[in-house]
Design a protein around this motif. Structure first.
Motif, short mmCIF file in Angstrom:
data_model
loop_
_atom_site.label_atom_id
_atom_site.label_comp_id
_atom_site.label_asym_id
_atom_site.label_seq_id
_atom_site.Cartn_x
_atom_site.Cartn_y
_atom_site.Cartn_z
N UNK A 22 0.84 -1.18 0.00
CA UNK A 22 0.00 0.00 0.00
C UNK A 22 0.88 1.24 0.00
N UNK A 23 0.28 2.40 -0.15
CA UNK A 23 1.02 3.65 -0.06
C UNK A 23 1.13 4.42 -1.36
N UNK A 24 0.87 3.76 -2.51
CA UNK A 24 1.03 4.45 -3.78
C UNK A 24 0.05 5.61 -3.92
N UNK A 25 -1.20 5.40 -3.54
CA UNK A 25 -2.20 6.47 -3.65
C UNK A 25 -1.90 7.62 -2.72
N UNK A 26 -1.45 7.30 -1.50
CA UNK A 26 -1.15 8.33 -0.52
C UNK A 26 -0.02 9.22 -1.01
#
Length: 241
Positions: A22-26
Motif C-alpha cells: 500500500x502507499x502508492x495512492x497516498x
C-alpha cells in the motif's frame, strides 16, 4: 515537465507500495491534485490503482490465495460501486478521521492478536471486503485498511502482496466503471491514469527483489510503520483543512 514529475513520483510510490502492499495512492494523489486538479485526480488515481494492482499480481502470480481473494471480492466489488456513487455527498473529513484512528489502533491490536494466535477466517474477509469496498469507492486509498485484514489471515511477503492486489483489483475496476458511467472518467482522464499507472507498474517489479530478501519479522515491523504513518497523515489532513 509536469508529466515527468508524475512519472518520477509514481515510480517511487510503485516501488514502495510493491514492498509493503500500500502507499502508492497516498504518495501520488497530492501530485495528481496539484497537476490536474481534485476533480480529475480521483478518477485518474482509480485507473492508476487498477494498473498498480495488476502489476503486483503479475509479479507474484504463483502466490495468490484465490479462496481469500474470492471471499473478499464477492462483497467488495458491489460495495465499491456503491461507495463511488456516494463520493460527492459524504464529508471526506469524517472518513479521514475514522480511517486514521482505525489504522493507528490496529497496530497494538495486531500484536495482541498475534500473541493470542488469533487468525481471520474467510467470512471475516467477506465482511471486511464489504466495508473496505464501500470506503474504497469514497476515498482515494483504503490499502492500509486491507493490509491488517490480510495479515490477520496469515499471509506474508509475496503471498500477501499478490492476494491483496488481486482482491483490490476488482474493487478499483468497479470504482472506475462507476466513474465512467457518471461522466467523471473521460478518455482524456483515462489516458492520464494510464500514464500514472505505468510508472506504478514499473515500481512493483523493482520492488520484488527487495521483498524476496526481507525476513517475515522485518516485513511485519515495516507494515506497523506504514500503518502508523498513514493513520497520522489522514488525521493531520482532516484537522488541517
Amino acid at each position: 515537465m509536469g508529466y515527468l514529475f508524475v512519472l518520477i513520483v509514481g515510480l517511487v510510490a510503485g516501488t514502495i507500495s510493491g514492498i509493503v502492499g500500500t502507499g502508492s495512492s497516498i504518495m501520488l494523489m497530492p501530485v495528481l491534485v496539484y497537476q490536474f486538479g481534485p476533480k480529475q485526480a480521483v478518477p485518474i488515481m482509480a485507473v492508476a490503482s487498477v494498473m498498480a494492482n495488476l502489476s503486483r499480481i503479475l509479479a507474484w502470480w504463483r502466490e495468490v490465495d484465490w479462496r481469500a481473494c474470492a471471499a473478499y471480492s464477492i462483497t467488495g466489488i458491489p460495495a465499491a460501486a456503491l461507495g463511488a456513487r456516494t463520493l460527492l455527498v459524504l464529508p471526506s473529513r469524517v472518513v479521514d478521521v475514522a480511517i486514521g484512528a482505525f489504522l493507528i489502533a490496529m497496530v497494538p491490536v495486531r500484536h495482541w492478536l498475534a500473541r493470542h494466535r488469533l487468525r481471520a477466517r474467510l467470512w471475516h474477509l467477506a465482511v471486511g471486503g464489504a466495508v473496505i469496498g464501500y470506503l474504497t469507492g469514497i476515498v482515494v486509498s483504503t490499502g492500509p485498511l486491507s493490509v491488517p485484514l490480510f495479515l490477520f489471515y496469515g499471509l506474508s511477503r509475496g503471498a500477501f502482496l499478490a492476494t491483496e492486489a488481486a482482491s483490490s483489483l476488482g474493487l478499483y475496476v468497479s470504482k472506475s466503471v462507476t466513474f465512467e458511467r457518471f461522466g467523471a472518467l473521460t478518455a482524456a482522464v483515462a489516458l492520464k491514469g494510464l500514464i500514472a499507472g505505468a510508472s506504478l507498474m514499473a515500481g512493483a517489479f523493482i520492488a520484488k527483489r527487495f521483498v524476496l530478501q526481507m525476513k517475515p519479522e522485518a516485513f511485519r515491523l515495516l507494515m506497523d510503520g506504514i500503518m502508523l504513518i498513514a493513520g497520522a497523515t489522514l488525521l493531520w489532513s482532516a484537522v488541517s483543512h
